[in-house]
Motif scaffolding. Structure first.
Motif, PDB file in Angstrom:
ATOM      1  N   PRO A  65       0.808  -1.222   0.000  1.00 57.27           N
ATOM      2  CA  PRO A  65       0.000   0.000   0.000  1.00 57.27           C
ATOM      3  C   PRO A  65       0.842   1.273   0.000  1.00 57.27           C
ATOM      4  CG  PRO A  65      -0.896  -1.577   1.561  1.00 57.27           C
ATOM      5  CD  PRO A  65       0.434  -2.095   1.134  1.00 57.27           C
ATOM      6  N   THR A 108      -2.765  -3.638   8.121  1.00 62.22           N
ATOM      7  CA  THR A 108      -3.286  -2.820   7.022  1.00 62.22           C
ATOM      8  C   THR A 108      -4.804  -2.912   6.994  1.00 62.22           C
ATOM      9  OG1 THR A 108      -1.288  -3.145   5.712  1.00 62.22           O
ATOM     10  CG2 THR A 108      -3.264  -2.475   4.528  1.00 62.22           C
ATOM     11  N   GLY A 142      -6.007  -0.335   2.310  1.00 60.99           N
ATOM     12  CA  GLY A 142      -4.805  -0.865   1.665  1.00 60.99           C
ATOM     13  C   GLY A 142      -4.970  -2.241   1.058  1.00 60.99           C
ATOM     14  N   ALA A 178      -4.340  -2.849  -2.870  1.00 59.64           N
ATOM     15  CA  ALA A 178      -2.922  -2.888  -3.227  1.00 59.64           C
ATOM     16  C   ALA A 178      -2.290  -4.203  -2.796  1.00 59.64           C
ATOM     17  CB  ALA A 178      -2.187  -1.711  -2.591  1.00 59.64           C
ATOM     18  N   GLN A 179      -2.688  -4.712  -1.632  1.00 58.85           N
ATOM     19  CA  GLN A 179      -2.152  -5.990  -1.180  1.00 58.85           C
ATOM     20  C   GLN A 179      -2.527  -7.116  -2.138  1.00 58.85           C
ATOM     21  OE1 GLN A 179      -2.833  -7.229   2.842  1.00 58.85           O
ATOM     22  NE2 GLN A 179      -1.585  -5.596   3.718  1.00 58.85           N
TER      23      GLN A 179
END
Length: 302
Positions: A102, A139, A143, A146-147
């Motif tokens: 992230p 997170t 986020g 993005a992970q």
């Protein structure tokens, strides 16, 4: 001990105030050697850090014949690949940690970072993509996209290069499994620092995924890990330190290092009611099946 070959980006954590923060003494050496398949020698968890080569010397002295040095971002992945290329006791894994993804995405650099990881994955003696995966503990929802994007890209990089995948899975068991099945797991997939229970161990067994146990399997309250250890077939077991974290008993709270693997291995053997040397031989064989032999590729001159 310090050395000009220590990385400039050596990551030093402030020593804890919870008592002794020196490295523990060397344990009794193993008769049959094993490997530490997940360690972070670039991270110092003490006010008196030692050179990575001394870590490896100590490990060799107690029957730990080699390590997989693991990157968590571009900087540490580069360092891991560079050191493994010239150190015969080290192989490398390269990746963006799920909690780093992230940050790269927020800076607009995730795609470029993933492209560099793909390049590093082709370097000599880089034998794994990791650690990658999902972490919903640190997170939040913002986020997770993005992970997922990073995790799926890492899976493809591992498959394209024919190397292993090391998974970081924290508070995301179901989501990690779903992603592996949807995208298609690499042939050699390792759940690093296995954190599940017997049910997750059964799922890993059904899919042929390796389970790597760290020093926390020795902790008094780690009943779920020991139940998973009982469930896992011996052919899918690995051992690691995740150093400098998760120091095994009786040195919990002090800095961890690859030379402390014998404590974890002996605790695993005692819980399984098996001979330490027999378990070491099995785990050593498993480790070479996952990563290849440490001497398969020559190292470069320093």
């Amino acid at each position: 001990m310090s050395s000009p070959e220590l990385p400039d980006h050596l990551r030093t954590r402030e020593p804890s105030d919870r008592g002794d923060q020196s490295y523990p003494p060397l344990p009794e050496a193993l008769v049959v050697p094993v490997y530490d398949n997940h360690t972070h020698l670039e991270i110092a968890d003490t006010s008196d850090p030692i050179d990575y080569r001394e870590h490896l010397d100590r490990a060799s002295a107690v029957g730990v014949r080699g390590v997989v040095q693991v990157g968590t971002d571009l900087e540490t992945s580069r360092w891991s690949a560079e050191q493994a290329a010239r150190e015969p006791r080290m192989l490398a894994a390269v990746a963006l940690h799920p909690n780093e993804a992230p940050e790269y995405a927020a800076a607009g650099g995730l795609d470029a970072a993933l492209a560099e990881i793909a390049e590093l994955a082709g370097w000599p003696r880089v034998r794994a993509v990791g650690e990658t995966g999902l972490d919903f503990y640190r997170t939040g929802e913002e986020g997770r996209a993005a992970q997922y994007r990073s995790f799926e890209a890492h899976i493809e990089i591992a498959k394209e290069n024919g190397i292993a995948l090391q998974i970081h899975d924290r508070d995301a068991h179901a989501e990690v499994i779903e992603t592996l099945k949807r995208v298609g797991a690499p042939e050699r997939t390792v759940f690093h620092c296995f954190s599940g229970d017997a049910e997750l161990a059964r799922i890993c067994t059904e899919n042929g995924w390796y389970m790597s146990f760290a020093g926390n399997v020795t902790f008094k309250n780690a009943h779920n890990l020991r139940e998973a250890l009982e469930t896992a077939p011996r052919a899918l077991l690995l051992v690691e330190t995740d150093a400098p974290y998760l120091t095994p008993m009786p040195y919990r709270g002090r800095p961890n290092a690859p030379y402390l693997i014998p404590h974890t291995l002996r605790a695993m053997a005692a819980h399984l009611g098996t001979d330490v040397s027999m378990l070491a031989a099995q785990i050593s064989s498993n480790t070479e099946l996952v990563y290849g032999r440490w001497e398969d590729e020559p190292v470069q001159a320093s």
